[in-house]
Design an enzyme around this catalytic site. Structure first.
Site, short mmCIF file in Angstrom:
data_model
loop_
_atom_site.label_atom_id
_atom_site.label_comp_id
_atom_site.label_asym_id
_atom_site.label_seq_id
_atom_site.Cartn_x
_atom_site.Cartn_y
_atom_site.Cartn_z
N HIS A 1 7.83 35.72 46.81
CA HIS A 1 9.14 35.15 46.39
C HIS A 1 9.00 33.26 46.20
CE1 HIS A 1 9.86 34.02 50.57
NE2 HIS A 1 10.03 35.59 51.49
N HIS B 1 7.17 31.87 49.62
CA HIS B 1 5.29 32.38 49.06
C HIS B 1 4.32 31.16 48.19
CE1 HIS B 1 6.39 36.70 50.89
NE2 HIS B 1 6.31 36.18 51.50
N SER C 1 13.35 36.15 51.10
CA SER C 1 13.02 36.74 52.05
C SER C 1 12.40 38.10 51.69
CB SER C 1 13.73 37.34 54.04
OG SER C 1 13.37 38.71 54.05
#
Ligand code: PAF
Length: 282
Positions: free
Chosen positions: A34, A37, A185
């Site tokens: 996502h 990252h 997350s």
């Protein structure tokens, strides 16, 4: 962009990169990427010559009854995102490749893993430090990037790298949030629409704590009580912990005088969410 599955193939590519003197930036992940990252990948891209992303759902950092089997996986989508961000290589090994039969070594940071998430997830950080050590040895990065959302993990890995004289710099990048404040997350994918709405209480309670500190509150247990009221006011939320700790050694703080880490873990249905903020106390 290469997608590499085995250690010999990885070494064949990394060796020449190192000997040519190019710097290697490394983003270790468990995939299902996502924007959080991607913020790490962007930092690596801007600071290093060669960018490696690992995608490996590491079985030894999951406890019995945790979500190893269900953990979301989508290598095709991850590869597309990495390609767009200019990643040079994805390392996505199998479990057998990382942990061949007879694998018998663990890396453990002692004190920093006792509290916070370490209390509720025994063995979790040992799994993280073991896999990250292996990944560092394989990728040989100059700089490795991690997110502040996993504040305890970041500190534990920094301690490990320092204690074991690892030749790598760790950079910890800010938490990336959805527009309404929920920390990004991969596990957010588990949330039902109602749980997704309810999950906002984590950030709400952290913001309230920050406000109280700005207004002069210095008593940690009073702030924790206010946060607890917010969390327990949400019927879908089950509180695991709220703690106010020193940002360097994670020791509890009663009276706040300097920078503090406020961290919490909450179960929303079956999904365990964590979040934190660092607050400067003037
Ligand atoms: O933060 C994660 O995604 C994982 O704990 C890590 C660092 C990739 C190790 O498996």
């Amino acid at each position: 962009m290469d997608i590499i599955r085995t250690i010999p193939e990885l070494k064949r590519i990394i060796g020449p990169v190192r000997t040519s003197g190019r710097t290697i930036g490394f983003v270790p992940t468990m995939g299902y990427l996502h924007q959080g990252h991607l913020s790490l990948v962007k930092a690596a891209r801007s600071e290093c010559d060669f960018v490696v992303v690992s995608i490996f759902v590491n079985p030894i950092q999951f406890g019995v009854g945790e979500d190893f089997e269900q953990y979301p996986r989508d290598l095709a989508s991850d590869a597309r995102m990495c390609q767009e961000e200019g990643v040079n290589l994805i390392f996505s090994p199998s479990e057998r490749e990382m942990y061949p039969r007879g694998f018998d070594t663990r890396v453990q940071v002692e004190e920093l893993t006792r509290g916070l998430c370490g209390r509720g997830r025994p063995g979790h950080f040992r799994g993280v430090t073991t896999v990250v050590t292996k990944l560092f040895n394989l990728v040989e990065p100059d700089i490795a990037y991690f997110g502040q959302k996993d504040a305890q993990q970041a500190l534990v890995l920094k301690k490990m790298a320092a204690d074991l004289n690892m030749n790598v710099t760790l950079k910890i990048m800010p938490t990336v949030r959805e527009t309404d404040g929920l920390a990004m997350s991969s596990r957010n994918a588990y949330l039902s629409p109602d749980e997704r709405k309810a999950a906002l209480v984590l950030y709400k309670s952290l913001k309230q704590a920050e406000e109280l500190i700005k207004d002069g509150s210095r008593n940690a247990s009073k702030i924790i009580d206010t946060m607890k009221e917010i969390i327990t006011g949400e019927p879908l939320a089950q509180l695991e912990y709220i703690e106010i700790v020193d940002t360097t050694n994670l020791e509890h703080i009663d009276y706040m005088e300097a920078e503090v880490l406020i961290a919490l873990a909450v179960k929303m249905g079956q999904t365990r969410l964590i979040d934190n903020i660092i607050v400067e106390v003037q």
